[in-house]
Design a protein around this motif. Structure first.
Motif, PDB file in Angstrom:
ATOM      1  N   UNK A 207      40.067  31.325  49.907  1.00 18.26           N
ATOM      2  CA  UNK A 207      40.456  32.655  50.339  1.00 18.26           C
ATOM      3  C   UNK A 207      39.532  33.164  51.424  1.00 18.26           C
ATOM      4  N   UNK A 208      39.854  34.275  52.050  1.00 17.56           N
ATOM      5  CA  UNK A 208      39.098  34.758  53.210  1.00 17.56           C
ATOM      6  C   UNK A 208      37.640  35.082  52.925  1.00 17.56           C
TER       7      UNK A 208
ATOM      8  N   UNK B 245      43.641  33.815  42.208  1.00 12.78           N
ATOM      9  CA  UNK B 245      42.666  33.756  41.120  1.00 12.78           C
ATOM     10  C   UNK B 245      41.797  32.507  41.195  1.00 12.78           C
ATOM     11  N   UNK B 246      41.856  31.777  42.289  1.00  9.78           N
ATOM     12  CA  UNK B 246      41.089  30.539  42.430  1.00  9.78           C
ATOM     13  C   UNK B 246      40.071  30.682  43.561  1.00  9.78           C
TER      14      UNK B 246
ATOM     15  N   UNK C 105      51.464  21.664  41.123  1.00 11.61           N
ATOM     16  CA  UNK C 105      51.574  22.571  42.275  1.00 11.61           C
ATOM     17  C   UNK C 105      50.437  23.590  42.221  1.00 11.61           C
ATOM     18  N   UNK C 106      49.215  23.182  42.573  1.00 14.30           N
ATOM     19  CA  UNK C 106      48.071  24.098  42.444  1.00 14.30           C
ATOM     20  C   UNK C 106      48.210  25.378  43.261  1.00 14.30           C
ATOM     21  N   UNK C 107      48.837  25.297  44.426  1.00 10.59           N
ATOM     22  CA  UNK C 107      48.958  26.483  45.274  1.00 10.59           C
ATOM     23  C   UNK C 107      49.866  27.525  44.636  1.00 10.59           C
TER      24      UNK C 107
ATOM     25  N   UNK D  58      41.567  47.691  40.433  1.00 14.83           N
ATOM     26  CA  UNK D  58      40.746  46.764  39.651  1.00 14.83           C
ATOM     27  C   UNK D  58      40.440  45.512  40.457  1.00 14.83           C
ATOM     28  N   UNK D  59      41.461  44.972  41.112  1.00 19.20           N
ATOM     29  CA  UNK D  59      41.261  43.769  41.921  1.00 19.20           C
ATOM     30  C   UNK D  59      40.232  44.024  43.011  1.00 19.20           C
ATOM     31  N   UNK D  60      40.346  45.182  43.657  1.00 17.64           N
ATOM     32  CA  UNK D  60      39.439  45.510  44.760  1.00 17.64           C
ATOM     33  C   UNK D  60      38.011  45.719  44.255  1.00 17.64           C
TER      34      UNK D  60
END
Length: 305
Positions: A276-277, A138-139, A130-132, A69-71
């Motif tokens: 993210x990448x 999911x950000x 602590x946002x990280x 699902x993530x992919x």
């Protein structure tokens, strides 16, 4: 057959601590979540969630569905981003995480003006100490204060930010200013707990000679994980604080706080955006980063009255 809506639904459940928590995230009732999950499992002919424990546990089939699902959803999002880019359209959902104090003071207003300029954007802004640590996968954008080493994110510099040693005039009148870095060990210091750092070990370098360094183990019986609390304690004359320039610059200009040992400095803590990448490819993210830089250039905390 399952569709992308089913995949999004299952991802919420898989990442929630319970079906009730998933229901709150989905803004539906727990029975509705249970029924929808049962219907999804019936269509697939397998159990996705092991309900025997107190917490949700994915079955092997559930783990497989979550991974795929993530992919799949990432690929669908990438396709949408690329098509929007070709159309010159700035649209889609922008997911931002930021520290509470800085986020409330500077990120929220920037989000507001960005949304006004681009009405096809939807935004979720999550503020935490602590946002990280709050599900960074999911950000789209994580605002962080300070350089980060050995981390998997792209790091985009947003604005400069010094850290300043300071105290209220009332504290200095009562205890006197420290004459040297080592004198800090004999003062009441206000300690901010963050991440896994050794927060009571303060490291300095000489402003005129950066290679000249001093380290001191400070003492203090007042600590907090909230930078605003540390600043407010300093303003109340409770001790010496080491705070970001964005947080104390206006108080120093107005005389509410006084910079201490200005010939000694700590490493800067610039405002950075972590991505993210694949995320920086999306037009909405590129434009938001540029908008944020514009909002913070020149840095507003040095221009405040």
């Amino acid at each position: 057959m399952i569709n992308s809506i089913d995949l999004q639904f299952f991802m919420v459940i898989a990442r929630a601590s319970s079906l009730a928590a998933a229901a709150r995230l989905l803004n539906v009732t727990p029975p509705a979540v249970t029924q929808r999950l049962a219907a999804l499992e019936a269509r697939l002919g397998v159990n996705l969630i092991d309900r025997r424990g107190r917490h949700l546990t994915l079955t092997d089939e559930g783990e497989l569905l979550l991974e795929r699902s993530e992919r799949i959803l990432a690929e669908l999002g990438d396709i949408t981003d690329r098509i929007n880019d070709r159309r010159g359209l700035i649209a889609g959902h922008l997911r931002i995480a930021a520290p509470i104090g800085f986020g409330r003071e500077y990120i929220a207003p920037a989000v507001r003006t960005f949304k006004h300029a681009h009405p096809d954007i939807s935004v979720s802004l999550d503020l935490s100490d602590n946002p990280i640590g709050q599900q960074p996968e999911n950000r789209d954008v994580i605002i962080h204060i300070g350089e980060l080493r050995n981390q998997p994110f792209q790091m985009q510099h947003i604005a400069p930010n010094r850290r300043i040693l300071c105290a209220a005039p009332a504290y200095i009148a009562r205890f006197g200013p420290p004459a040297t870095i080592t004198d800090l060990a004999h003062h009441q210091c206000l300690i901010l707990r963050e991440n896994d750092e050794d927060v009571s070990l303060w490291r300095f370098h000489a402003a005129a000679k950066p290679k000249t360094k001093e380290t001191v183990r400070v003492n203090g019986d007042m600590t907090s994980n909230d930078g605003n609390v540390i600043r407010d304690w300093a303003l109340a004359g409770m001790g010496i604080a080491l705070r970001s320039e964005w947080d104390v610059a206006q108080h120093i200009r107005k005389g509410r706080l006084v910079e201490i040992l200005p010939d000694w400095q700590v490493d800067d803590a610039p405002i950075v955006a972590l991505l993210g990448p694949r995320h920086f490819r999306a037009a909405r993210i590129r434009h938001f980063i540029n908008h944020l830089r514009t909002c913070l250039t020149p840095v507003p905390w040095n221009a405040m009255p």
